[in-house]
Design a protein around this motif. Sequence first.
Motif, PDB file in Angstrom:
ATOM      1  N   LYS A 122     -11.543   3.592   5.846  1.00 29.03           N
ATOM      2  CA  LYS A 122     -11.684   4.853   5.119  1.00 29.03           C
ATOM      3  C   LYS A 122     -10.657   4.927   3.988  1.00 29.03           C
ATOM      4  CE  LYS A 122     -10.965   7.271   8.774  1.00 29.03           C
ATOM      5  NZ  LYS A 122     -10.783   8.438   9.692  1.00 29.03           N
ATOM      6  N   GLU A 123     -11.005   5.635   2.917  1.00 22.71           N
ATOM      7  CA  GLU A 123     -10.058   5.794   1.820  1.00 22.71           C
ATOM      8  C   GLU A 123      -8.880   6.657   2.262  1.00 22.71           C
ATOM      9  OE1 GLU A 123     -11.329   9.457  -0.973  1.00 22.71           O
ATOM     10  OE2 GLU A 123     -12.709   7.753  -1.075  1.00 22.71           O
ATOM     11  N   PHE A 124      -7.724   6.393   1.631  1.00 25.46           N
ATOM     12  CA  PHE A 124      -6.519   7.134   1.972  1.00 25.46           C
ATOM     13  C   PHE A 124      -5.606   7.188   0.750  1.00 25.46           C
ATOM     14  CE2 PHE A 124      -5.842   2.688   2.886  1.00 25.46           C
ATOM     15  CZ  PHE A 124      -4.550   2.430   2.436  1.00 25.46           C
ATOM     16  N   THR A 139      -3.367   8.062  13.809  1.00 28.80           N
ATOM     17  CA  THR A 139      -4.753   8.197  13.345  1.00 28.80           C
ATOM     18  C   THR A 139      -4.839   7.784  11.877  1.00 28.80           C
ATOM     19  OG1 THR A 139      -4.346  10.553  12.875  1.00 28.80           O
ATOM     20  CG2 THR A 139      -5.276   9.994  15.024  1.00 28.80           C
ATOM     21  N   ASP A 140      -5.081   8.709  10.970  1.00 31.38           N
ATOM     22  CA  ASP A 140      -5.274   8.371   9.564  1.00 31.38           C
ATOM     23  C   ASP A 140      -3.955   8.006   8.892  1.00 31.38           C
ATOM     24  OD1 ASP A 140      -7.911   8.887   9.921  1.00 31.38           O
ATOM     25  OD2 ASP A 140      -7.862  10.885   8.999  1.00 31.38           O
ATOM     26  N   ARG A 141      -4.020   6.993   8.037  1.00 30.26           N
ATOM     27  CA  ARG A 141      -2.839   6.581   7.284  1.00 30.26           C
ATOM     28  C   ARG A 141      -2.523   7.612   6.195  1.00 30.26           C
ATOM     29  NH1 ARG A 141      -1.511   0.485   5.289  1.00 30.26           N
ATOM     30  NH2 ARG A 141      -1.903   0.209   7.523  1.00 30.26           N
ATOM     31  N   ASN A 159      -6.867   1.539   7.905  1.00 31.70           N
ATOM     32  CA  ASN A 159      -7.281   2.940   8.090  1.00 31.70           C
ATOM     33  C   ASN A 159      -8.763   3.030   8.472  1.00 31.70           C
ATOM     34  OD1 ASN A 159      -6.444   5.724   8.093  1.00 31.70           O
ATOM     35  ND2 ASN A 159      -7.578   6.020   6.176  1.00 31.70           N
ATOM     36  N   GLN A 160      -9.213   2.073   9.266  1.00 30.77           N
ATOM     37  CA  GLN A 160     -10.606   2.016   9.726  1.00 30.77           C
ATOM     38  C   GLN A 160     -11.595   1.965   8.556  1.00 30.77           C
ATOM     39  OE1 GLN A 160     -10.942   5.477  12.262  1.00 30.77           O
ATOM     40  NE2 GLN A 160      -9.859   4.486  13.947  1.00 30.77           N
ATOM     41  N   ARG A 214      -1.617  10.679   6.294  1.00 30.38           N
ATOM     42  CA  ARG A 214      -2.292  11.961   6.471  1.00 30.38           C
ATOM     43  C   ARG A 214      -1.367  13.142   6.185  1.00 30.38           C
ATOM     44  NH1 ARG A 214      -5.524  13.751  11.994  1.00 30.38           N
ATOM     45  NH2 ARG A 214      -6.130  15.839  11.322  1.00 30.38           N
ATOM     46  N   THR A 263       2.873   8.488   7.092  1.00 31.34           N
ATOM     47  CA  THR A 263       2.079   8.321   8.304  1.00 31.34           C
ATOM     48  C   THR A 263       2.945   8.674   9.505  1.00 31.34           C
ATOM     49  OG1 THR A 263       0.818   6.547   7.261  1.00 31.34           O
ATOM     50  CG2 THR A 263       0.700   6.714   9.648  1.00 31.34           C
ATOM     51  N   GLU A 282      -8.838   2.068  -0.771  1.00 32.10           N
ATOM     52  CA  GLU A 282      -9.858   1.788   0.245  1.00 32.10           C
ATOM     53  C   GLU A 282      -9.858   0.285   0.490  1.00 32.10           C
ATOM     54  OE1 GLU A 282     -14.557   2.756   1.254  1.00 32.10           O
ATOM     55  OE2 GLU A 282     -13.722   3.222  -0.715  1.00 32.10           O
TER      56      GLU A 282
END
Length: 786
Positions: free
Chosen positions: A639-641, A695-697, A636-637, A699, A678, A631
């Motif tokens: 957000k946790e990833f 979008t999300d890293r 990733n905006q 994902r 990604t 995080e």
Amino acid sequence: MLRYLLVLTFLFQFFTAQSQEKVTLNGYVRDAGNGEELIGVTVFIPSLKAGTVTNDYGFYAITVPKGTYDIQYSFVGYKIENVKLELNGNTSRNIELSTEAEQMDEVVIEAKPLDENVASVQMSKNTVNMTQVKKLPALFGEVDIIKNIQMMPGVITAGEGTSAFFVRGGSGDQNLILIDEAPVYDPSHLFGLFSVFNADVIKDSEIYRGGIPARYGGRLSSIVDVRTKDGNNKCYEVNGGIGTLASRVAIEGPIVKDKSSFIVSGRRSYADLFLRAAGEDNIVYFYDINAKVNLKYNNNNRFFLSFYNGRDVFKFGGDFGFNWGNMTGTFRWNHLFNDRLFMNTSLIASNFDYKLGLDDAISGFEWTSNLQELSLKNDLSYALNTKNELSFGYHLTGRSFSPGHIQPTSGSSFFSELKLEKMYALDHGIYVSNQQKVSDKFMLDYGLRLSVFQNVGTADVYLYRDPKDNVQQDRTDTLHYDAWQTIKTYVNLEPRLGIRYALDEKQSIKVSYNRMVQNTHLLASGTVPVPFNTWNPSSYYLKPQLADQIAGGYFRNFNNNMYEFSIEGYYKDFKNVTDFADNAQLFFNDDLSTEFRQGDSWSYGAELMLNKKQGKLIGMATYTWSKTMREIPGVNQGKEFPANHDRRNVVNIQASYDLNEKWTFGAAFTYSTGRPITLPEGKYEFGTYNPDHITDRNRYRLPDFHRLDLSVTLNPRKNLSRKWKGQWVFSVYNAYNRQNPFTVYTRTKEDDDGNVVGDGTEKEARLIYLFPILPSVTYNIKFNCF
């Protein structure tokens, strides 16, 4: 520093006063065949239920009450040596152990020492047995300890064909890899197909995943400590091998018999020779050179000088090329002050560099980058008594970082000379630790390391209106620092603690905690570290990375220590891990400090291991379940990833079977769930530009990875009158031809004939894999003592 010395002086005086009625037994333990010092030999006194192990230089010391004792010296693969000594005063006794192959009659031991798996306070550590590794399958016949380390519990690979590995949630740059105490910053050949370690010259190698001793510092996740052979001091030997891709040779022998010796080895691939013979312009090759000399001046003073140089060279079309390499040198002095106090002083130099170039009149250029390091280390150990062994020392390291220098190769080149500013750093480490046997069941290993890091000049530091704005990069001022002037100082304490509680002689419970600090950062945006990534020190904007890890485990031995079993769990918390904003510009960027982001990461998991050490069938089976998340503000905006190397399930099995003196069969199987990636989920229009929409890293995940490797080793019948012996090794890599994914990329969708489908806005994902089934053959030859 003065306070530190006063504390040590007090400890010496206190413990000396408490142990005046005791005596100390010390000495070196060596291989009887070649005189090599043996690391990790158990020295055990059954009547006291006390013992110790030889250190990294083959030296041991144990303090006991006066008396007569039966003493056992034991080491895996060697005959146990029993010695009866009357200790009425301080005694020095050097021991030589014979290999099991030289043992004529079976020796029965009534009271065997406990195996290290159960008895030692150390946990989360594995030793690489080179004899066993050489019986296992190897890609193109090149035995590789890094590939073996990737099979250990808690170790995860980035994918096929790479030397990168990730330990308990840490990234690839968070592993400290040492050869004779010198750091190796890129341990790979051919982009990771092989490592820089030539198996013919390796004496011992260990990996610490947790419970890391206080003498080690500088990385967050693991320590890989590789020691090379000192050289046979009794007779001359020649070892070599001819493989599918590379050949190697090693020569060793005495300079003065039983007093000094040398070893020199070389390894080189030769695909380029065939390419040149075929008239090809594309050239690819690598080489390694290892050399070492040592002198036993007397029993109290020994000197070692070791050297390593390795390089990869790529040239394409005769014009474009690149190369990279490591060079290290280590001078060591072992000194015994008295029967209890042992010192190792090392002067270490290391250089890593890479170069890219294009030989062209119009666009010719040469790009160079390097990292240079010079260290002075002083490590001491003091055998207080049978229950306490104190270790302490001071390390000083200076580093010079040259991130990039580009210059034209001709006067007509359109390139202009550009040189990024060098960076300098001083790294101080002071540590003290004690291994204490509280009782037969309870043992402690506790210590403290003080890390003092200085980023120093000459340097210019740019100030920004917003240091996190990597678009405008609006500078407001410049701070200038002269040579050796301190820019930023970071001070961190690194406590270490290990606890072992023995349930009985066959099983124990262990717990460990360690904090690690890392002040060097690999600036990379990809999963797999490549030679052209850039190293930077902690600095005005870049904070040190920190990691706190707690681990616990259950350890059990079966069938007279033939089988070792362990289950460990851990939780690891990272601070200030480095990542980059999307579309970051990492190369030749004077405003690089606006591109990186620092945040938090955490990892937890469980590791199981079953290891069979003796018999015709030997091998290891491991299972790792782990989860690693990140995080980071601005990534990733917020957000946790999952981290790039987050693989939830990993199974590794490796085994070898000695059918008879002629035939040995080996197998290795690995399975892991796919790593995160990604991928773009669409496109959008921005004027005439059509960038991918992400979008999300991380994902998505690649498909699962699994592979089986097989090998057969043939040792022809022995001819006792012959001074040499040969060996054939046949290997099959990826035996059932699994197409394991290396990576996935997206492209404009095409039909089977390569034509664009529709209006060109539709995307498709394409999978890349590296290796199909690959057979190989290697012939090894050894000339015995002459």
